[in-house]
Design an enzyme around this catalytic site. Structure first.
Site, short mmCIF file in Angstrom:
data_model
loop_
_atom_site.label_atom_id
_atom_site.label_comp_id
_atom_site.label_asym_id
_atom_site.label_seq_id
_atom_site.Cartn_x
_atom_site.Cartn_y
_atom_site.Cartn_z
N LYS A 21 0.78 -1.38 -0.15
CA LYS A 21 0.06 -0.21 0.05
C LYS A 21 0.98 1.48 0.00
O LYS A 21 0.65 2.30 -0.61
CB LYS A 21 -0.88 0.05 1.26
CG LYS A 21 -1.60 1.38 1.44
CD LYS A 21 -2.45 1.47 2.63
CE LYS A 21 -1.52 2.07 3.91
NZ LYS A 21 -1.99 2.39 4.70
N ASN A 22 1.78 1.41 0.73
CA ASN A 22 2.77 2.67 1.06
C ASN A 22 3.72 2.72 -0.33
O ASN A 22 4.36 3.86 -0.39
CB ASN A 22 3.60 2.52 2.12
CG ASN A 22 2.62 2.56 3.45
OD1 ASN A 22 1.86 3.04 3.54
ND2 ASN A 22 3.21 2.06 4.59
N ARG A 92 -4.41 9.58 4.88
CA ARG A 92 -2.89 10.38 4.85
C ARG A 92 -2.40 10.68 3.53
O ARG A 92 -1.76 11.91 3.06
CB ARG A 92 -2.13 9.64 5.76
CG ARG A 92 -0.62 10.43 5.85
CD ARG A 92 -0.06 9.60 6.87
NE ARG A 92 1.60 9.96 7.06
CZ ARG A 92 2.42 9.31 7.72
NH1 ARG A 92 2.38 8.20 7.91
NH2 ARG A 92 3.71 10.00 7.86
N CYS A 116 -5.94 7.51 9.67
CA CYS A 116 -6.09 7.14 11.14
C CYS A 116 -5.76 8.21 12.25
O CYS A 116 -5.05 8.93 11.86
CB CYS A 116 -5.15 5.80 11.52
SG CYS A 116 -3.42 6.15 11.53
N ARG A 121 -0.25 14.34 11.78
CA ARG A 121 0.11 13.95 10.60
C ARG A 121 0.67 15.31 9.74
O ARG A 121 0.17 16.09 9.17
CB ARG A 121 -1.15 13.62 9.45
CG ARG A 121 -2.07 12.49 9.94
CD ARG A 121 -1.00 11.31 9.71
NE ARG A 121 -1.62 10.20 10.16
CZ ARG A 121 -1.06 8.88 10.34
NH1 ARG A 121 0.08 8.74 10.26
NH2 ARG A 121 -1.93 8.03 10.29
N PRO A 122 1.79 16.11 10.35
CA PRO A 122 2.37 17.01 9.92
C PRO A 122 2.81 17.04 8.36
O PRO A 122 3.10 16.10 7.96
CB PRO A 122 3.57 17.30 10.66
CG PRO A 122 4.03 15.94 11.07
CD PRO A 122 2.87 15.05 10.98
#
Length: 250
Positions: A21-22, A92, A116, A121-122
């Site tokens: 997925k990533n 994300r 999530c 999530r910067p």
């Protein structure tokens, strides 16, 4: 429905590992960098991927699954450079489209990453890099608005080796004017897979998998067929399952 696990059974047999997925998510975002057709194989058919497809469709991209794990994408008629807030905040990876949109159209509008709720999530690494490459960044009611006539190749020193930051800047730099250096870059295998896909499209990328990546900007990228790498976390899970049960798993 509850999941019931009956323990003390030895795991044995053969299992096929699905696509990562990533790796798939940034590679899908990278298809925005060309108007040519791209064919992606070994794409995991999961909700994050389906949401990414919905975002592409919102932008006007022609995208469809051919079977459960093959995705055909053609970003010829992108009608807008703004991501739909209701879809983008679910994941994300949606912010990964900012780099390609900025590189192609000189503008990107995207909400802060969702997904999530574990941790923050910067996107400071991404935004700081875009600004160093000449972009202006504003934060409106609920989205970042990023603009630039054309990105300029620069030396980018990341505050930390963010993999999404590295991927976003890597994609953006492919069409930038001049050479970009990303220092303190993420060395994760999924970053290497993205770089391999971009190179198959005609990008000039050197050093992926190390802490310093060099990208020589080109005028355009072309379509490509590419197979997404297997998911190392899934493979590791089965390996550990075999280990702790004294099993034999291929």
């Amino acid at each position: 429905m509850p999941i019931v696990i009956e323990g003390k059974h030895r795991l044995a047999g053969e299992v096929k590992i699905g696509g990562a997925k990533n790796a798939a998510l940034p590679i899908i975002a990278a298809t925005l960098l060309t108007g040519d057709e791209c064919l992606l194989e070994n794409v995991p058919f999961i909700e994050d991927i389906r949401n990414m497809v919905r975002v592409l469709q919102h932008l006007g991209v022609s995208v469809r699954f051919e079977g459960p794990n093959t995705l055909r994408v053609k970003a010829t008629r992108i009608s807008r450079a703004s991501l739909p807030v209701d879809l983008a905040i679910k994941m994300r990876a949606s912010f990964l489209m900012a780099g390609p949109l900025l590189a192609c159209f000189g503008q990107a509008e995207a909400p802060p990453p969702g997904g999530c709720s574990i941790g923050t999530r910067p996107v400071s690494v991404d935004l700081k890099g875009f600004q160093t490459m000449g972009a202006e960044v504003e934060f409106g009611a609920e989205t970042y608005v990023i603009r630039v006539p054309r990105l300029k190749g620069e030396r980018l020193i990341l505050d930390y080796p963010s993999h999404t930051g590295t991927e976003n800047l890597l994609m953006a730099a492919c069409l930038a004017d001049g050479t970009t250096y990303i220092e303190n870059a993420s060395i994760e295998p999924e970053v290497v897979d993205l770089a391999s896909f971009l190179c198959s499209m005609g990008a000039r990328i050197y050093g992926a998998g190390t802490s310093t990546i060099r990208i020589e900007g080109v005028r355009r990228l072309h379509g490509a067929a590419y197979r997404i790498m297997p998911d190392r976390m899934e493979a590791g899970t089965f390996a550990l399952g075999a280990l702790i049960t004294g099993g034999d798993v291929i």
